[in-house]
Motif scaffolding. Structure first.
Motif, PDB file in Angstrom:
ATOM      1  N   ARG A  66       0.863  -1.184   0.000  1.00  0.00           N
ATOM      2  CA  ARG A  66       0.000   0.000   0.000  1.00  0.00           C
ATOM      3  C   ARG A  66       0.897   1.231   0.000  1.00  0.00           C
ATOM      4  O   ARG A  66       1.761   1.374   0.864  1.00  0.00           O
ATOM      5  CB  ARG A  66      -0.895  -0.009   1.237  1.00  0.00           C
ATOM      6  CG  ARG A  66      -2.074   0.941   1.192  1.00  0.00           C
ATOM      7  CD  ARG A  66      -3.074   0.520   2.273  1.00  0.00           C
ATOM      8  NE  ARG A  66      -4.331   1.254   2.198  1.00  0.00           N
ATOM      9  CZ  ARG A  66      -4.659   2.259   2.970  1.00  0.00           C
ATOM     10  NH1 ARG A  66      -3.806   2.680   3.906  1.00  0.00           N
ATOM     11  NH2 ARG A  66      -5.821   2.859   2.848  1.00  0.00           N
ATOM     12  N   VAL A  67       0.686   2.111  -0.964  1.00  0.00           N
ATOM     13  CA  VAL A  67       1.583   3.252  -1.116  1.00  0.00           C
ATOM     14  C   VAL A  67       0.795   4.545  -1.211  1.00  0.00           C
ATOM     15  O   VAL A  67      -0.388   4.559  -1.572  1.00  0.00           O
ATOM     16  CB  VAL A  67       2.477   3.106  -2.374  1.00  0.00           C
ATOM     17  CG1 VAL A  67       3.381   1.888  -2.259  1.00  0.00           C
ATOM     18  CG2 VAL A  67       1.637   3.043  -3.650  1.00  0.00           C
ATOM     19  N   VAL A  68       1.482   5.625  -0.886  1.00  0.00           N
ATOM     20  CA  VAL A  68       0.967   6.977  -1.098  1.00  0.00           C
ATOM     21  C   VAL A  68       1.699   7.563  -2.301  1.00  0.00           C
ATOM     22  O   VAL A  68       2.941   7.592  -2.324  1.00  0.00           O
ATOM     23  CB  VAL A  68       1.185   7.862   0.143  1.00  0.00           C
ATOM     24  CG1 VAL A  68       0.772   9.307  -0.147  1.00  0.00           C
ATOM     25  CG2 VAL A  68       0.400   7.310   1.332  1.00  0.00           C
ATOM     26  N   VAL A  69       0.947   8.001  -3.276  1.00  0.00           N
ATOM     27  CA  VAL A  69       1.524   8.587  -4.488  1.00  0.00           C
ATOM     28  C   VAL A  69       1.283  10.096  -4.442  1.00  0.00           C
ATOM     29  O   VAL A  69       0.133  10.549  -4.349  1.00  0.00           O
ATOM     30  CB  VAL A  69       0.888   7.994  -5.758  1.00  0.00           C
ATOM     31  CG1 VAL A  69       1.543   8.580  -7.011  1.00  0.00           C
ATOM     32  CG2 VAL A  69       0.998   6.470  -5.752  1.00  0.00           C
ATOM     33  N   ALA A  70       2.357  10.869  -4.475  1.00  0.00           N
ATOM     34  CA  ALA A  70       2.256  12.328  -4.410  1.00  0.00           C
ATOM     35  C   ALA A  70       2.329  12.915  -5.816  1.00  0.00           C
ATOM     36  O   ALA A  70       3.036  12.393  -6.693  1.00  0.00           O
ATOM     37  CB  ALA A  70       3.382  12.891  -3.546  1.00  0.00           C
ATOM     38  N   PHE A  71       1.619  14.031  -6.005  1.00  0.00           N
ATOM     39  CA  PHE A  71       1.543  14.674  -7.313  1.00  0.00           C
ATOM     40  C   PHE A  71       1.997  16.130  -7.223  1.00  0.00           C
ATOM     41  O   PHE A  71       2.181  16.670  -6.140  1.00  0.00           O
ATOM     42  CB  PHE A  71       0.107  14.602  -7.850  1.00  0.00           C
ATOM     43  CG  PHE A  71      -0.374  13.204  -8.099  1.00  0.00           C
ATOM     44  CD1 PHE A  71      -0.232  12.602  -9.333  1.00  0.00           C
ATOM     45  CD2 PHE A  71      -0.961  12.467  -7.065  1.00  0.00           C
ATOM     46  CE1 PHE A  71      -0.662  11.306  -9.556  1.00  0.00           C
ATOM     47  CE2 PHE A  71      -1.397  11.170  -7.270  1.00  0.00           C
ATOM     48  CZ  PHE A  71      -1.246  10.588  -8.524  1.00  0.00           C
ATOM     49  N   SER A  97      -3.578  10.654 -14.289  1.00  0.00           N
ATOM     50  CA  SER A  97      -2.645   9.671 -14.880  1.00  0.00           C
ATOM     51  C   SER A  97      -2.650   8.363 -14.094  1.00  0.00           C
ATOM     52  O   SER A  97      -2.625   7.273 -14.681  1.00  0.00           O
ATOM     53  CB  SER A  97      -1.231  10.257 -14.925  1.00  0.00           C
ATOM     54  OG  SER A  97      -0.777  10.588 -13.611  1.00  0.00           O
ATOM     55  N   LEU A  98      -2.714   8.445 -12.767  1.00  0.00           N
ATOM     56  CA  LEU A  98      -2.771   7.237 -11.943  1.00  0.00           C
ATOM     57  C   LEU A  98      -4.119   6.545 -12.087  1.00  0.00           C
ATOM     58  O   LEU A  98      -4.198   5.301 -12.124  1.00  0.00           O
ATOM     59  CB  LEU A  98      -2.513   7.579 -10.483  1.00  0.00           C
ATOM     60  CG  LEU A  98      -2.604   6.413  -9.491  1.00  0.00           C
ATOM     61  CD1 LEU A  98      -1.609   5.310  -9.837  1.00  0.00           C
ATOM     62  CD2 LEU A  98      -2.380   6.899  -8.068  1.00  0.00           C
ATOM     63  N   GLU A  99      -5.172   7.333 -12.187  1.00  0.00           N
ATOM     64  CA  GLU A  99      -6.501   6.743 -12.358  1.00  0.00           C
ATOM     65  C   GLU A  99      -6.574   5.931 -13.648  1.00  0.00           C
ATOM     66  O   GLU A  99      -7.085   4.802 -13.664  1.00  0.00           O
ATOM     67  CB  GLU A  99      -7.554   7.850 -12.351  1.00  0.00           C
ATOM     68  CG  GLU A  99      -8.982   7.342 -12.404  1.00  0.00           C
ATOM     69  CD  GLU A  99     -10.005   8.457 -12.296  1.00  0.00           C
ATOM     70  OE1 GLU A  99     -11.215   8.145 -12.304  1.00  0.00           O
ATOM     71  OE2 GLU A  99      -9.601   9.630 -12.202  1.00  0.00           O
ATOM     72  N   ARG A 100      -6.033   6.491 -14.728  1.00  0.00           N
ATOM     73  CA  ARG A 100      -6.030   5.770 -16.008  1.00  0.00           C
ATOM     74  C   ARG A 100      -5.158   4.528 -15.930  1.00  0.00           C
ATOM     75  O   ARG A 100      -5.532   3.450 -16.419  1.00  0.00           O
ATOM     76  CB  ARG A 100      -5.537   6.703 -17.122  1.00  0.00           C
ATOM     77  CG  ARG A 100      -6.480   7.854 -17.463  1.00  0.00           C
ATOM     78  CD  ARG A 100      -6.045   8.550 -18.742  1.00  0.00           C
ATOM     79  NE  ARG A 100      -4.721   9.157 -18.616  1.00  0.00           N
ATOM     80  CZ  ARG A 100      -4.499  10.406 -18.242  1.00  0.00           C
ATOM     81  NH1 ARG A 100      -5.521  11.199 -17.945  1.00  0.00           N
ATOM     82  NH2 ARG A 100      -3.269  10.884 -18.173  1.00  0.00           N
ATOM     83  N   TYR A 101      -4.001   4.673 -15.302  1.00  0.00           N
ATOM     84  CA  TYR A 101      -3.069   3.543 -15.207  1.00  0.00           C
ATOM     85  C   TYR A 101      -3.689   2.402 -14.393  1.00  0.00           C
ATOM     86  O   TYR A 101      -3.587   1.225 -14.767  1.00  0.00           O
ATOM     87  CB  TYR A 101      -1.771   4.011 -14.557  1.00  0.00           C
ATOM     88  CG  TYR A 101      -0.717   2.941 -14.421  1.00  0.00           C
ATOM     89  CD1 TYR A 101      -0.011   2.482 -15.532  1.00  0.00           C
ATOM     90  CD2 TYR A 101      -0.426   2.391 -13.175  1.00  0.00           C
ATOM     91  CE1 TYR A 101       0.967   1.497 -15.404  1.00  0.00           C
ATOM     92  CE2 TYR A 101       0.542   1.412 -13.036  1.00  0.00           C
ATOM     93  CZ  TYR A 101       1.234   0.967 -14.147  1.00  0.00           C
ATOM     94  OH  TYR A 101       2.197  -0.013 -14.012  1.00  0.00           O
ATOM     95  N   ASP A 133       7.106   1.924 -12.519  1.00  0.00           N
ATOM     96  CA  ASP A 133       6.130   2.337 -13.521  1.00  0.00           C
ATOM     97  C   ASP A 133       5.174   3.376 -12.939  1.00  0.00           C
ATOM     98  O   ASP A 133       4.780   4.332 -13.618  1.00  0.00           O
ATOM     99  CB  ASP A 133       5.341   1.122 -14.016  1.00  0.00           C
ATOM    100  CG  ASP A 133       6.175   0.214 -14.913  1.00  0.00           C
ATOM    101  OD1 ASP A 133       7.236   0.664 -15.378  1.00  0.00           O
ATOM    102  OD2 ASP A 133       5.752  -0.931 -15.126  1.00  0.00           O
ATOM    103  N   VAL A 134       4.790   3.171 -11.684  1.00  0.00           N
ATOM    104  CA  VAL A 134       3.920   4.147 -11.021  1.00  0.00           C
ATOM    105  C   VAL A 134       4.656   5.479 -10.871  1.00  0.00           C
ATOM    106  O   VAL A 134       4.102   6.551 -11.141  1.00  0.00           O
ATOM    107  CB  VAL A 134       3.464   3.629  -9.648  1.00  0.00           C
ATOM    108  CG1 VAL A 134       2.659   4.699  -8.909  1.00  0.00           C
ATOM    109  CG2 VAL A 134       2.649   2.357  -9.801  1.00  0.00           C
TER     110      VAL A 134
END
Length: 461
Positions: A66-71, A97-101, A133-134
């Protein structure tokens, strides 16, 4: 919050402390008519590097994590109109971009996106796709673990820090800190006990069946949430009572007993010491804002400088919600996040009306050393925490099961300040912005005789 700045961006000082005297507060407000240290931990990607930095703790990740992705952060410069709406729109656009991926990739599940800090929480099966990739997705600035946050360690009992006894005045009993802060006098002078103001407590949950508590809003952020209020520990019930408990016991316990009380359970893993996650804290802050809370109070934190909460505090202020947080119980030279974020109201603990408790955290923070590039340019070169000190030793309040008990710590000081903010807001028909409410608190600062020059005690009357 306009903390005491030091260095040119003003020199070393012990944290400013303010002990709450309430009439001066309200007179000023309404008038006579009225993460990780930025120098370590999270790496920084270079401008030429197309892949965002990945938390070293994820280097050997195996299986599902489980990760936190910062934008990319929002730039408010040039923004006209509703800044909160603009922040939300920015988050939606940059997180796309993350939603699509996630929609197109097996092994990636987007759990929730947060506008409050422009981050998203996702689970990634590293056997099916890579974190690299993320990290390479458009607008991504970092990938890190969803780190735990905990309630502050309770201070050791110290007989020299004995708190105020419950007192009786004109036939009415008042719990510990209320008399020190002259709360009863404020109630009478301004004819308010917090009605019309809203305080959101983020903590371990609350016993809504307690005879001295009336909970007006509830949200459980645990993995298996409860539809009805529950306290996973007892910490949250005690904190909530300090803000707004009544006098069913025969003793007035809460600073603002007529306030609208909300409780969000964000620190819910309480087998030993109550802990939560960054994601649950962010979710709780967003919920408080959506519920139009005037103030959100948090009696927990990370024992470090946590860059990820800078945006959350800043955005809450922009939305009109004051952020109050306990500074921690580690003593001089320490602090915890989010209290050590410049824009929050950091609260230390007083042992008596004229003395800071020995366990109360406080330090001068060098902005560049602590926060690095994460600090907004408007922050000073250095500043001191806490901003304010309120009663935090031997505080009587509500406990689960219709009981009462006495506890100590900055966890107990912070809700005194949150209740005071509610009283200030309640005493005026105007909706005061966070900066205006903070200015009223600062305007009540006084210097006790036996404390350092930089120690200012905030009184409620």
């Amino acid at each position: 919050m306009s903390r005491v700045p030091t260095g040119p961006r003003a020199a070393g000082r012990r944290p400013t402390t303010i002990v709450l005297l309430l009439v001066f507060l309200l007179a000023a407000a309404v008038g006579p008519g009225a993460a990780v240290d930025a120098g370590s931990g999270s790496p920084v990607a270079s401008a030429e590097d197309p892949v965002a930095p990945i938390d070293p703790a994820l280097e050997d990740a195996d299986g599902t994590v489980r990760v936190v992705v910062a934008f990319e952060p929002f730039d408010p410069v040039g923004t006209d109109g509703d800044v909160v709406a603009a922040r939300k729109a920015h988050a939606t656009a940059t997180q796309a971009s993350l939603e699509r991926y996630a929609a197109a990739t097996d092994g990636v599940d987007l759990e929730h996106g947060f506008w409050i800090a422009n981050v998203a929480v996702a689970t990634v099966d590293t056997d099916r796709t890579s974190l690299e990739d993320v990290a390479a997705l458009e607008n991504v600035t970092a990938v890190r673990t969803d780190d735990a946050v905990a309630t502050a360690v309770r201070p050791n009992a110290d007989s020299s820090d004995g708190g105020a006894e419950t007192v009786t005045t004109d036939g009415d009993a008042y719990a510990d800190g209320l008399d020190d802060m002259r709360v009863p006098r404020l109630w009478d002078e301004f004819d308010t006990r917090g009605e019309g103001a809203t305080v959101a407590v983020l903590d371990s949950g609350v016993d809504a069946d307690h005879p001295d508590l009336e909970i007006d809003g509830w949200k459980d952020f645990a993995e298996d949430p409860s539809a009805e209020p529950v306290d996973y520990d007892g910490h949250g019930t005690h904190v909530t009572g300090i803000v707004g408990a009544g006098n069913g016991s025969g003793t007035n316990l809460g600073v603002a007993p007529d306030v609208e009380l909300l409780h969000g359970a964000v620190i819910t893993d309480c087998e030993e010491r109550c802990v939560g996650k960054e994601s649950t804290v962010l979710a709780g802050i967003e919920w408080a804002i959506e519920e139009d809370a005037d103030v959100v109070t948090m009696s927990f934190g990370w024992s470090e400088y946590r860059p990820s909460v800078i945006r959350a505090v800043e955005n809450a202020n922009d939305a009109g919600t004051v952020v109050v947080a306990g500074a921690g119980n580690g003593g001089d030279g320490t602090s915890i996040s989010p209290a050590n974020v410049y824009d929050s109201i950091a609260v230390g603990a007083s042992a008596t009306p004229d003395r800071v408790a020995g366990f109360s955290a406080g330090e001068e923070i060098d902005t560049d050393d602590a926060w690095g590039y994460h600090a907004p340019p408007r922050w000073p070169d250095s500043y001191v925490v806490p901003d304010v000190v309120a009663p935090g030793v031997g505080i009587e309040s509500t406990a689960p099961g219709g009981e009462y008990d006495s506890r100590s710590g900055t966890s107990k000081a912070a809700p005194h300040v949150a209740g005071t903010v509610a009283l200030i807001q309640s005493a005026t028909d105007d909706h005061l912005a966070p900066a205006e409410l903070e200015a009223v608190l600062e305007g009540t600062a006084r210097k006790p005789d036996d404390e350092p020059d930089e120690t200012a005690l905030l009184n409620s009357f």
